[in-house]
Write an enzyme that holds these catalytic residues in place. Structure first.
Site, PDB file in Angstrom:
ATOM      1  N   CYS A  25       0.808  -1.223   0.000  1.00  0.00           N
ATOM      2  CA  CYS A  25       0.000   0.000   0.000  1.00  0.00           C
ATOM      3  C   CYS A  25       0.843   1.276   0.000  1.00  0.00           C
ATOM      4  CB  CYS A  25      -0.941   0.020   1.200  1.00  0.00           C
ATOM      5  SG  CYS A  25      -2.191  -1.287   1.165  1.00  0.00           S
ATOM      6  N   GLN A  51      -5.263  -9.186   5.944  1.00  0.00           N
ATOM      7  CA  GLN A  51      -5.305  -7.864   6.578  1.00  0.00           C
ATOM      8  C   GLN A  51      -6.566  -7.638   7.394  1.00  0.00           C
ATOM      9  OE1 GLN A  51      -4.347  -4.329   4.393  1.00  0.00           O
ATOM     10  NE2 GLN A  51      -2.587  -5.251   3.377  1.00  0.00           N
ATOM     11  N   ARG A  85     -19.732   9.133   0.125  1.00  0.00           N
ATOM     12  CA  ARG A  85     -21.170   8.922   0.337  1.00  0.00           C
ATOM     13  C   ARG A  85     -21.734  10.112   1.100  1.00  0.00           C
ATOM     14  NH1 ARG A  85     -18.818   3.786   1.331  1.00  0.00           N
ATOM     15  NH2 ARG A  85     -19.441   2.242  -0.233  1.00  0.00           N
ATOM     16  N   SER A 103     -11.296   0.685   4.038  1.00  0.00           N
ATOM     17  CA  SER A 103     -11.051   1.453   2.816  1.00  0.00           C
ATOM     18  C   SER A 103     -11.734   0.811   1.618  1.00  0.00           C
ATOM     19  CB  SER A 103      -9.542   1.559   2.561  1.00  0.00           C
ATOM     20  OG  SER A 103      -8.966   0.272   2.444  1.00  0.00           O
ATOM     21  N   HIS A 144      -9.071   3.736  -1.937  1.00  0.00           N
ATOM     22  CA  HIS A 144      -7.682   3.328  -1.719  1.00  0.00           C
ATOM     23  C   HIS A 144      -7.171   2.538  -2.926  1.00  0.00           C
ATOM     24  CE1 HIS A 144      -4.064   1.848  -0.043  1.00  0.00           C
ATOM     25  NE2 HIS A 144      -4.519   0.909   0.759  1.00  0.00           N
ATOM     26  N   CYS A 174       0.321   2.288   6.345  1.00  0.00           N
ATOM     27  CA  CYS A 174       0.615   0.898   6.705  1.00  0.00           C
ATOM     28  C   CYS A 174       0.644   0.034   5.453  1.00  0.00           C
ATOM     29  CB  CYS A 174      -0.424   0.376   7.695  1.00  0.00           C
ATOM     30  SG  CYS A 174      -2.132   0.383   7.107  1.00  0.00           S
TER      31      CYS A 174
END
Length: 391
Positions: free
Chosen positions: A91, A152, A207, A244, A345, A375
């Site tokens: 990431c 994760q 949203r 995410s 993401h 992270c």
């Protein structure tokens, strides 16, 4: 040692990573080329002056295989003489790209470099780089962790349980992310960083109508009976609402030495003050943002109180909340324009995306220091401190 100056940072709007998403029909190479082209157009830089382009992409398979950054450089119309490479620190890939670009400038290896990233998660799904039946970890790693590492989502559940972060707290954080992102969109805060593409000029995942009731109605996303037996402390509170979003997007950051900035008439927005990389327990996987934050502050000679704005990637609400609890950071200064829970993401692009957001937010708010940290799968994290330069 030359300073590494950020001249500009630009990104695409973030699309929903699904067949109905606004950017689904855009090939990832073209998506990254769009941000690269927008970056040089905005700055007026002749792309022939770029010494290297370092891009981040996580799932380097299918349409994102074979060094997609080089393909994007050519697709953007840059001279064939401009080299490029693609890195994978999960990431944090494009934040690592920024570190490499800045370090190259500081070392004198580059005068001008671009850090960038792309991920089209709707076209190249997560995990598709792993061949069926293959084991990407190997037997020696299995010997070190005989019970096995975990996905994760389970790591996020472990973090929530260990630091006693409840569902209501996570949902409240997630609602605030959407509210901040909606307000930033309405107020035009993202206009300085977004280059519209394919008819999309704003982030698609925000949203406007979500609520605590809507978030509270979502079911646990990662419950697994085998994991429940192994970790009886888990409460199964991670949902699609406090996690995410799967997304499509790209971003690019122009880095130059002071001498090159003067030569080419560039007006830098910020300087890369300090960078750090850290690692932590791969079972918890997402906690390395704490030692990375501590390390980059120590390296910079700054305190947490000196930082005006933070960008902490919202992989999961629990991750940011645990980071805040352990560092003592003021959440009012964290992700002031919303984060990945609302914006999305796109894995390989996120590090450069948060750089773009942070650089422009520092200028919009007249702030001096910004700290960004992200992270990464495998228990790692990249952290960067930026210092705003006068306009």
């Amino acid at each position: 040692m030359p300073e590494a100056l950020i001249v500009d940072a630009v990104r695409s709007p973030i699309g929903r990573g699904r067949p109905t998403g606004a950017l689904h029909d855009v090939h990832p190479v073209d998506l990254l080329a769009h941000s690269l082209r927008a970056l040089v157009d905005r700055t007026g830089l002749d792309p022939a002056a770029v010494d290297d382009v370092v891009g981040g992409t996580v799932t380097q398979a299918g349409e994102q295989a074979l060094n997609p950054t080089r393909s994007a450089v050519l697709a953007a119309g840059f001279p064939e003489s401009v080299p490029a490479t693609t890195v994978d620190r999960q990431c944090g890939s494009s934040l690592q790209a920024l570190h490499f670009a800045a370090q190259g400038v500081q070392a004198g290896a580059y005068e001008v470099a671009i850090a960038a990233g792309v991920e089209s998660m709707g076209r190249v799904p997560m995990g598709s780089a792993v061949l069926p039946g293959s084991n990407p970890f190997g037997p020696a790693l299995a010997q070190r962790y005989p019970e096995g590492l975990v996905p994760q989502g389970i790591s996020a559940e472990l973090i929530a349980a260990r630091w006693d972060i409840g569902r209501t707290e996570m949902d409240e954080f997630s609602l605030a992310s959407h509210q901040k992102a909606a307000a930033a969109t309405k107020d035009g805060a993202f206009e300085a960083e977004i280059a519209p593409i394919a008819g999309l000029d704003r982030d698609e995942g925000v949203r406007l109508d979500t609520s605590m009731a809507a978030l509270g109605a979502l079911r646990p996303a990662y419950r697994d009976e085998a994991m429940a037996a192994r970790f009886p402390q888990l409460r199964w509170e991670m949902t699609a609402g406090n996690t995410s979003q799967i997304s499509d997007g790209s971003a690019a950051v122009l880095v130059a030495s002071p001498e090159a900035a003067r030569r080419y008439g560039l007006r830098p927005l910020a300087r890369v003050h300090s960078v750090a990389v850290a690692a932590d327990d791969p079972l918890y996987m997402l906690t390395a943002i704490v030692p990375a934050t501590e390390k980059v502050l120590q390296r910079a000679g700054l305190r947490l109180a000196d930082i005006d704005l933070f960008e902490v990637n919202e992989a999961f609400a629990a991750v940011v909340l645990a980071w805040a609890a352990r560092t003592g950071a003021d959440l009012d200064r964290v992700n002031v324009n919303g984060g990945a829970i609302a914006l999305g993401h796109p894995l390989g692009a996120t590090g450069a995306r948060i750089t773009a957001t942070l650089v422009h937010a520092l200028h919009q708010r007249g702030a001096r220091y910004g700290l960004q940290v992200i992270c990464e799968a495998g228990g790692q994290a990249n952290a960067t401190i930026l210092e705003r330069l006068p306009a």
